[in-house]
Design an enzyme around this catalytic site. Structure first.
Site, short mmCIF file in Angstrom:
data_model
loop_
_atom_site.label_atom_id
_atom_site.label_comp_id
_atom_site.label_asym_id
_atom_site.label_seq_id
_atom_site.Cartn_x
_atom_site.Cartn_y
_atom_site.Cartn_z
N SER A 62 0.82 -1.21 0.00
CA SER A 62 0.00 0.00 0.00
C SER A 62 0.85 1.26 0.00
O SER A 62 0.33 2.35 -0.21
CB SER A 62 -0.93 0.00 1.20
N GLU A 88 -4.29 0.07 -8.77
CA GLU A 88 -3.21 0.99 -9.13
C GLU A 88 -2.06 0.13 -9.64
O GLU A 88 -1.59 -0.76 -8.92
CB GLU A 88 -2.74 1.80 -7.91
N ASN A 143 -3.88 6.36 -1.60
CA ASN A 143 -3.52 6.45 -0.18
C ASN A 143 -2.92 7.80 0.19
O ASN A 143 -3.03 8.24 1.34
CB ASN A 143 -2.59 5.31 0.22
N HIS A 156 -1.82 -2.76 -6.91
CA HIS A 156 -2.44 -2.40 -5.64
C HIS A 156 -3.96 -2.47 -5.74
O HIS A 156 -4.59 -1.65 -6.40
CB HIS A 156 -1.98 -0.98 -5.24
#
Ligand code: CAA
Length: 279
Positions: A116, A149, A187, A137
């Protein structure tokens, strides 16, 4: 095409489920017999829920589970064309795993990480195939969230990027391309927002219910930031804030003390059945 998935937590099992539901043969690897059982049970339960909702039949469920193989030995991944790693967010542990994987799998196997926030470039350096290492991701819950991602490390080749892009399309995910940077896209935006919500709670400005309601009704989010933090895992949220803080060196990424306190107290969210809310 054979898919390897390493890690039997929420993300690893969710990712394995995505692939078997699309007809791919998957080998799910975990660190112990009890861990792989745990991974299997997560998938089994999710599929049961789909049967109950009449989204799939019992026969469909059995056919999907036929595609799932589970193992504790890394060697059993040797025939895989791509391996997606979803283990603990610890650089040293990931590097050790990738080094071992590199020795076990075929020459042209792609090694993807679901990290992450850690550096793909650094993980890739532990292998002799940095061009075939890439970030893939997924988002929690992986069987539901459309986004992946795709993160290019410094050495990831265009061929690797193209293959992973095509694979995402095959499993009905809608990918975005990202050049490696702390927190990637989602994130970097989402986790500081959650940290800010924790700050509002910590400062006694509003209750958790009010904060969550505000963001659901005022910003159209499907979940409020505090219930989302519980879903992601408060330890994961803290870890990502620490990476952002360390990498950017900017005070705006400092994790809120309430978040740190909760993680110290094992109030990690859904996985410990206690976080901002009780489960
Ligand atoms: N696992 C599998 N499927 C699940 C699930 C889970 N944990 N939770 C819900 N679902 C399924 C349900 O079965 C349902 O499926 P059907 O449509 O086929 O019936 C569907 O998802 C919708 O669920 P619900 O109707 O129960 O509830 P909802 O409409 O409120 O949706 C949600 C639930 C999809 C989780 C939604 O609230 C949502 O999108 N929340 C935001 C999630 C989010 O932001 N995730 C990203 C976190 S960040 C991250 O993961 C990256 C990182 O590195 C930290």
């Amino acid at each position: 095409m054979k898919i390897g998935v390493i890690g039997t937590g929420t993300m690893g099992s969710g990712i394995a489920q995505v692939f078997i539901e699309k007809g791919y043969e998957v080998i799910l690897n975990g660190i112990s017999e009890s861990e792989i059982k745990n991974g299997f049970n997560i998938i089994d339960k999710n599929l049961d829920r789909k049967v109950k909702k009449e989204k799939i039949t019992l026969e469909d469920k059995e056919a999907i589970l036929e595609k799932l193989n589970i193992c504790v030995e890394i060697d059993e991944l040797k025939e895989c064309d791509i391996v997606v790693e979803a283990i603990v967010e610890n650089m040293e542990v990931k590097k050790e795993l990738f080094k071992k994987l590199d020795e076990v799998v075929k020459e042209d196997t792609i090694l993807a990480t679901n990290t992450s926030s850690l550096s793909i470039t650094e993980i890739a350096l532990s292998t002799k195939r940095p061009d075939k290492v890439i970030g893939m991701h997924f988002f929690n819950p992986a069987p539901v969230m459309k986004l992946v991602e795709i993160i290019e490390g410094v050495a990831s080749s265009q061929e690797t990027v193209d293959k992973v892009h095509e694979l995402c399309n095959q499993i009905s995910k809608d990918p975005v391309m990202v050049k490696e940077a702390p927190g990637f896209i989602v994130n970097r935006i989402l986790v500081p927002m959650i940290n800010e919500a924790i700050g509002i709670l910590g400062d006694g400005i509003a209750t958790k219910e009010e904060i969550d309601k505000a963001m659901k009704l005022g910003a159209g989010h499907p979940m409020g930031p505090l219930e989302l933090s519980d879903l992601i895992g408060n330890d994961v949220v803290l870890f990502i804030m620490e990476v952002l803080h360390k990498e950017f060196g900017d005070d705006k990424y400092r994790p809120h003390t309430l978040l740190k306190k909760m993680v110290r107290g094992n109030l990690l969210g859904r996985k410990t059945k206690n976080g901002f809310y009780k489960y």
